[in-house]
Design a protein around this motif. Structure first.
Motif, PDB file in Angstrom:
ATOM      1  N   LYS A 239      -0.028 -45.036  -9.264  1.00  0.00           N
ATOM      2  CA  LYS A 239      -0.446 -43.641  -9.352  1.00  0.00           C
ATOM      3  C   LYS A 239      -1.338 -43.363 -10.565  1.00  0.00           C
ATOM      4  O   LYS A 239      -2.307 -42.622 -10.477  1.00  0.00           O
ATOM      5  N   TYR A 240      -0.980 -43.947 -11.708  1.00  0.00           N
ATOM      6  CA  TYR A 240      -1.691 -43.649 -12.955  1.00  0.00           C
ATOM      7  C   TYR A 240      -1.984 -44.940 -13.713  1.00  0.00           C
ATOM      8  O   TYR A 240      -1.390 -45.204 -14.767  1.00  0.00           O
ATOM      9  N   PRO A 241      -2.888 -45.768 -13.204  1.00  0.00           N
ATOM     10  CA  PRO A 241      -3.143 -47.057 -13.862  1.00  0.00           C
ATOM     11  C   PRO A 241      -3.617 -46.917 -15.308  1.00  0.00           C
ATOM     12  O   PRO A 241      -3.349 -47.778 -16.131  1.00  0.00           O
ATOM     13  N   PHE A 242      -4.278 -45.807 -15.631  1.00  0.00           N
ATOM     14  CA  PHE A 242      -4.733 -45.642 -17.017  1.00  0.00           C
ATOM     15  C   PHE A 242      -3.574 -45.359 -17.965  1.00  0.00           C
ATOM     16  O   PHE A 242      -3.650 -45.672 -19.161  1.00  0.00           O
ATOM     17  N   LEU A 243      -2.467 -44.797 -17.460  1.00  0.00           N
ATOM     18  CA  LEU A 243      -1.272 -44.625 -18.292  1.00  0.00           C
ATOM     19  C   LEU A 243      -0.626 -45.977 -18.548  1.00  0.00           C
ATOM     20  O   LEU A 243      -0.205 -46.286 -19.672  1.00  0.00           O
ATOM     21  N   ALA A 244      -0.550 -46.814 -17.501  1.00  0.00           N
ATOM     22  CA  ALA A 244      -0.030 -48.171 -17.681  1.00  0.00           C
ATOM     23  C   ALA A 244      -0.882 -48.937 -18.688  1.00  0.00           C
ATOM     24  O   ALA A 244      -0.361 -49.666 -19.539  1.00  0.00           O
TER      25      ALA A 244
ATOM     26  N   ALA B 211      -4.229 -35.829  -4.976  1.00  0.00           N
ATOM     27  CA  ALA B 211      -4.487 -37.173  -4.454  1.00  0.00           C
ATOM     28  C   ALA B 211      -5.793 -37.753  -4.968  1.00  0.00           C
ATOM     29  O   ALA B 211      -5.943 -38.973  -5.041  1.00  0.00           O
ATOM     30  N   ARG B 212      -6.737 -36.891  -5.344  1.00  0.00           N
ATOM     31  CA  ARG B 212      -8.047 -37.356  -5.795  1.00  0.00           C
ATOM     32  C   ARG B 212      -8.127 -37.479  -7.315  1.00  0.00           C
ATOM     33  O   ARG B 212      -9.216 -37.580  -7.869  1.00  0.00           O
ATOM     34  N   LEU B 213      -6.990 -37.496  -7.994  1.00  0.00           N
ATOM     35  CA  LEU B 213      -7.012 -37.640  -9.449  1.00  0.00           C
ATOM     36  C   LEU B 213      -7.501 -39.034  -9.848  1.00  0.00           C
ATOM     37  O   LEU B 213      -7.056 -40.033  -9.287  1.00  0.00           O
ATOM     38  N   VAL B 214      -8.402 -39.077 -10.804  1.00  0.00           N
ATOM     39  CA  VAL B 214      -8.837 -40.336 -11.403  1.00  0.00           C
ATOM     40  C   VAL B 214      -8.676 -40.218 -12.914  1.00  0.00           C
ATOM     41  O   VAL B 214      -8.614 -39.126 -13.459  1.00  0.00           O
TER      42      VAL B 214
ATOM     43  N   ASN C 199      -9.930 -34.452 -11.109  1.00  0.00           N
ATOM     44  CA  ASN C 199      -9.974 -34.617  -9.661  1.00  0.00           C
ATOM     45  C   ASN C 199     -11.433 -34.797  -9.254  1.00  0.00           C
ATOM     46  O   ASN C 199     -12.291 -34.003  -9.638  1.00  0.00           O
ATOM     47  N   LEU C 200     -11.705 -35.832  -8.480  1.00  0.00           N
ATOM     48  CA  LEU C 200     -13.074 -36.162  -8.089  1.00  0.00           C
ATOM     49  C   LEU C 200     -13.205 -36.025  -6.577  1.00  0.00           C
ATOM     50  O   LEU C 200     -12.578 -36.772  -5.818  1.00  0.00           O
ATOM     51  N   SER C 201     -14.015 -35.056  -6.133  1.00  0.00           N
ATOM     52  CA  SER C 201     -14.188 -34.862  -4.699  1.00  0.00           C
ATOM     53  C   SER C 201     -14.952 -36.037  -4.103  1.00  0.00           C
ATOM     54  O   SER C 201     -15.878 -36.573  -4.714  1.00  0.00           O
ATOM     55  N   GLU C 202     -14.540 -36.427  -2.905  1.00  0.00           N
ATOM     56  CA  GLU C 202     -15.151 -37.592  -2.276  1.00  0.00           C
ATOM     57  C   GLU C 202     -16.566 -37.309  -1.791  1.00  0.00           C
ATOM     58  O   GLU C 202     -17.442 -38.178  -1.845  1.00  0.00           O
TER      59      GLU C 202
END
Length: 303
Positions: free
Chosen positions: A92-97, A179-182, A206-209
């Motif tokens: 879900k949050y690879p940048f937190l990891a 769901a679109r959070l980066v 959030n980044l729109s597709e």
């Protein structure tokens, strides 16, 4: 390292007992979570606690769980290594990891805890910017009850938080995200590993597709002010806009202006400010590109 002075050690079995011990024994006590900061302060910096309250026997203070409402809770005694390798966090949050993976050596990460890291309130802490970018809240329990504080309001200065002397940080909660959070976390230090951040930057949006429009933007800077800070002018520059490299550069310039670095033995204020601009731009663009293929790929990026 010098031998520590004798002191009283308590190992309560509940939060209520821990708070009572602090109330009964008065000022001068310290909580023990992972101990990676406390032990160094005692052996190398001359800290002499009157007594120590070890929290590790209190049930329910460790672990990562997803709640029914989609929020994710990190127990205060959850280790940095657990955050780093958690399938839930990495998915879900690879940048937190990644931010947890930047903390010290693997030996340190197996001991250092999320709660201890937050309560220690070091301006250069790696995980704090990423958690603030995720709108995390801190649950604090004391003799008068429990309260929740947004993590961006939790820090008051180096080594200072909003907690009173009898309160304990028990949990960090990340609310459900779109769901679109980066997101991305970038740390700059001369050595690739086991060094404090000269600058840390976390971004989440959030980044729109369809049109690559950015909403819900959070940009958080570490190690360039007395506490982690949100770069709100940089956030505003990106909010609602279609992402371009020029826009990311504009946001980076705004973040550099908002930073409040000092000059010290590790780096000059001017250098840190310049790095904020470059790293913010790169973090914004990296987030849109998606998580790196491996931790090594991330760590080997130079700015």
């Amino acid at each position: 390292m010098k031998r520590t002075e004798p002191l009283e050690m308590y190992q309560p079995a509940s939060l209520q007992e821990a708070s009572r011990l602090l109330k009964e024994n008065g000022p001068g006590g310290r909580f023990l979570a992972g101990g990676t900061d406390l032990v160094i302060a005692m052996k190398e910096k001359g800290l002499i606690p009157k007594y120590v309250v070890d929290l590790k026997r209190i049930a329910g203070l460790a672990g990562i769980r997803e709640n029914g409402d989609g929020a994710i809770s990190l127990g205060a005694l959850t280790t940095m290594r657990e955050v780093e390798v958690s399938p839930l966090i990495r998915n879900k949050y690879p940048f937190l990891a990644q931010s947890a993976a930047e903390v010290g050596s693997i030996q340190i990460r197996n001991r250092a805890t999320v709660g201890g890291n937050m309560a220690n309130a070091t301006p250069s802490a790696d995980v704090a910017p990423a958690l603030i970018a995720l709108s995390a809240t801190a649950k604090i329990v004391g003799a008068s009850g429990a309260r929740a504080v947004p993590l961006e309001d939790f820090f008051r200065g180096p080594g200072q938080t909003v907690m009173s002397s009898d309160e304990i940080l028990t949990e960090i909660t990340i609310p459900k995200t779109a769901a679109r959070l980066v997101g991305e976390y970038i740390k700059f230090s001369p050595r690739e590993m086991m060094d404090l951040a000269y600058v840390g930057v976390a971004v989440a949006y959030n980044l729109s597709e369809k049109d690559k429009r950015c909403t819900g933007v959070k940009i958080v800077l570490g190690a360039v002010a007395p506490t982690p800070i949100r770069a709100k002018k940089a956030e505003a520059a990106l909010e609602g806009q279609a992402l371009t490299e020029a826009l990311a550069e504009k946001a980076g310039a705004a973040a550099a202006e908002e930073s409040k670095p000092i000059s010290d033995v590790r780096s000059s204020a001017d250098y840190r400010r310049a790095m904020v601009g470059a790293m913010t731009k790169r973090a914004i663009l990296n987030a849109a590109a998606g998580p790196a293929k491996s931790w090594v790929e991330r760590r080997d990026r130079r700015y």
